[in-house]
Design an enzyme around this catalytic site. Structure first.
Site, PDB file in Angstrom:
ATOM      1  CE1 TYR A   4      -7.957  -0.820  10.581  1.00  0.00           C
ATOM      2  CE2 TYR A   4      -9.826   0.606  11.093  1.00  0.00           C
ATOM      3  CZ  TYR A   4      -8.460   0.395  11.000  1.00  0.00           C
ATOM      4  OH  TYR A   4      -7.605   1.409  11.334  1.00  0.00           O
ATOM      5  CG  ASN A  40      -1.282  -6.824   6.916  1.00  0.00           C
ATOM      6  OD1 ASN A  40      -0.151  -7.115   6.542  1.00  0.00           O
ATOM      7  ND2 ASN A  40      -1.619  -5.599   7.275  1.00  0.00           N
ATOM      8  CG  ASP A  49     -19.960   5.593   7.570  1.00  0.00           C
ATOM      9  OD1 ASP A  49     -18.853   5.236   8.016  1.00  0.00           O
ATOM     10  OD2 ASP A  49     -20.119   6.080   6.432  1.00  0.00           O
ATOM     11  CE  LYS A 105      -3.978  -2.171   0.888  1.00  0.00           C
ATOM     12  NZ  LYS A 105      -5.114  -2.168   0.020  1.00  0.00           N
TER      13      LYS A 105
END
Ligand code: UDP
Length: 327
Positions: A143, A94, A287, A38
């Site tokens: 996440y 990751n 959100d 990234k």
């Protein structure tokens, strides 16, 4: 040897590259490790650079034996909420396994000072605002789950191995270094401010507002934006605290002030002086309406004080970067 010789993992990314510059400007030694999945090599403005993965034990042994590293700052996480829902194992591999392996390599090499990039996403849907560190962590996506899992792992590593850490739960990082040499470059871009600036530059047709029916004064989501160099300063203070013998800690990092999506678009319009076409769209799943940090703890414990807390400064520094077209 410099007082601080820091391994910056993920130092070629947006926040990591600002950290590298901040440390170098302050006279610290810096070594960057980044797999460039990234990150961008040209955003690393100095120090030594190693390309590779943080779970590569042989590479970690090589880096620690070739450099007198005494602390690690870790920015090398995947951070797209939507992608984490679609491909959670990519995130657990990751963000959790990768961090576990990094810590294993550190402990084997006798390095026990660690600054970790955590996130407001660990809180999930807030039950009260502003959100303090005592707010229950109930992440609503993989996440955030990977980040709270790492925080728990860090706590256990402190108990078991005397591994010292500071975990910084960022709210919305924004802006760019005043030098204009580094800034935000994500591919694909999903963050609000860079997307607005791309719309101003005509590189996108418009900016979509994700939801106009939230229970906020103008119906759009409110977020707490924090300048990337104020984040970098907080990491540096956290490092000093660990070296001064302060115990491991977890801190929020935000400005305790919220701006709605419409307010951000309006300020960007004034700063750029360009039209920013807006489209009103559906809410983006996951959100929360309002995310505002309670950041008193880091102010009290570490003396952190934001220096660029107004939205104008954040957007104008981002604009200086974006209009160069180097992203
Ligand atoms: N947002 C938006 N349009 C976009 C991107 C983001 O309206 O094209 C909104 C998003 O719903 C959120 C805020 O802008 O309320 C900040 O989103 P961003 O992805 O920058 O950061 P996040 O809060 O997800 O970490």
């Amino acid at each position: 040897m410099k007082q601080y010789n820091v391994l910056v993992v993920g130092g070629a990314g947006y926040i990591g590259s600002h950290m590298v510059k901040f440390l170098l400007d302050g006279g610290s030694g810096v070594v960057t490790l980044d797999d460039l999945s990234k990150g961008h090599r040209d955003l690393v403005c100095g120090g030594k650079f190693y390309e590779g993965s943080m779970d590569d034990q042989a590479l970690l042994d090589k880096i620690f034996s070739e450099n007198m590293i005494n602390a690690v700052m870790h920015f090398a996480a995947y951070s797209l909420v939507g992608e984490s829902v679609i491909d959670p194992l990519k995130y657990y591999k990751n963000n959790l396994y990768g961090t576990l392996e990094l810590i294993r390599g550190m402990i084997r090499n006798g390095v026990k000072n660690f600054i970790f990039s955590s996130t407001a996403a660990v809180y999930g849907e807030p039950v009260e605002t502003p959100i303090t560190e005592e707010h229950p962590p109930r992440p609503t996506n993989p996440y955030g789950a990977t980040k709270i899992a790492v925080e728990r792992m860090l706590r256990d590593c402190d108990t078991a191995y005397g591994f010292k850490y500071v975990s910084l739960r960022y709210f919305n990082a924004a802006g760019a270094d005043e030098s204009g040499k580094i800034g935000e470059r994500h591919e694909p871009e999903s963050h609000l401010i860079p997307l607005i600036l791309k719309a101003a530059l005509g590189e996108r047709e418009n900016i979509s507002i994700f939801g106009t029916d939230y229970p906020t004064p103008d119906g759009t989501c409110i977020r707490d934006y924090i300048h990337v160099n104020d984040l970098a300063r907080a990491h540096s203070l956290a490092l000093e605290a660990l070296f001064a013998g302060q115990p491991s800690a977890v801190y929020n990092l935000g400005n305790s002030k919220g701006y709605s999506v419409r307010e951000v678009i309006d300020v960007a319009g004034k700063i750029t002086g360009l039209p920013i076409p807006v489209v009103e769209s559906e809410r983006r799943p996951g959100d929360p309406a309002v995310l505002i940090a309670g950041s008193d703890k880091i102010k009290q414990d570490l003396g952190w004080k934001p220096q660029r807390e107004d939205l104008e400064t954040m957007i104008s520094t981002a604009w200086e970067w974006h209009k160069q077209g180097k992203y």
